[in-house]
Motif scaffolding. Sequence first.
Motif, PDB file in Angstrom:
ATOM      1  N   ARG A 174       0.837  -1.208   0.000  1.00 10.07           N
ATOM      2  CA  ARG A 174       0.000   0.000   0.000  1.00 10.07           C
ATOM      3  C   ARG A 174       0.873   1.258   0.000  1.00 10.07           C
ATOM      4  N   ALA A 175       1.958   1.245   0.783  1.00  8.73           N
ATOM      5  CA  ALA A 175       2.862   2.401   0.814  1.00  8.73           C
ATOM      6  C   ALA A 175       3.506   2.623  -0.552  1.00  8.73           C
ATOM      7  N   LEU A 176       3.901   1.527  -1.214  1.00 11.02           N
ATOM      8  CA  LEU A 176       4.493   1.655  -2.546  1.00 11.02           C
ATOM      9  C   LEU A 176       3.469   2.198  -3.529  1.00 11.02           C
ATOM     10  N   LYS A 177       2.260   1.697  -3.454  1.00 10.92           N
ATOM     11  CA  LYS A 177       1.195   2.174  -4.348  1.00 10.92           C
ATOM     12  C   LYS A 177       0.966   3.674  -4.142  1.00 10.92           C
ATOM     13  N   GLU A 178       0.906   4.098  -2.884  1.00 13.19           N
ATOM     14  CA  GLU A 178       0.706   5.520  -2.581  1.00 13.19           C
ATOM     15  C   GLU A 178       1.884   6.367  -3.062  1.00 13.19           C
ATOM     16  N   ALA A 179       3.102   5.838  -2.890  1.00 14.11           N
ATOM     17  CA  ALA A 179       4.289   6.569  -3.352  1.00 14.11           C
ATOM     18  C   ALA A 179       4.256   6.730  -4.865  1.00 14.11           C
TER      19      ALA A 179
END
Length: 188
Positions: A174-179
């Motif tokens: 999720r953090a990678l997707k948001e980044a």
Amino acid sequence: MQPEVEQELIRKCRAGDPRFYEPLVRAYEGPAMRVAVGMMGQPDDAHDAVQEAFVKVYNSLGRFDLKRPFGPWFFQILRNQCRDMLRSRQARGRMETVDERLEFRPADEATGPERIQQKSAAREMLWRGLERIGTEHREILVLKELEGFRYNEIAEILEIPEGTVASRLFHARRALKEALQGMGISYP
């Protein structure tokens, strides 16, 4: 490498013949370098971390429990070495790819050189996204997505319960997707 072979090599090293360490190094140096680059960001720093980890592992073979698998133990030492070096050198920089396993899917209509160019651009964007997430997230994504470790192996390397691995992977993805979305990149 088969666990029985690894155990035999370790026994021979413990008996005083260091040349039996070489096959272990050769078996683990590629995956170790990919993990270290994923954590460190810079190939030169990663190379240093891998070398230091191999030295520490060799010096600790006498304490290694032959009932346990060698790989997770080695990667745990490598992980700690990378973290120590990141803290002491505050190594931050541009990540580069080293034999990554993630599959990049360019637009279906792309062919030939255009497809290669799109894959290269996607790879670069992925690494820029990884640079923007925390070390803990990047670390677990590298272990699972780039190196293909199973949950139980990641749990052993990171010294966390398997359920925590699943949870951290969820949050890391999720953090990678948001980044990536923050960079204007659509990510599944």
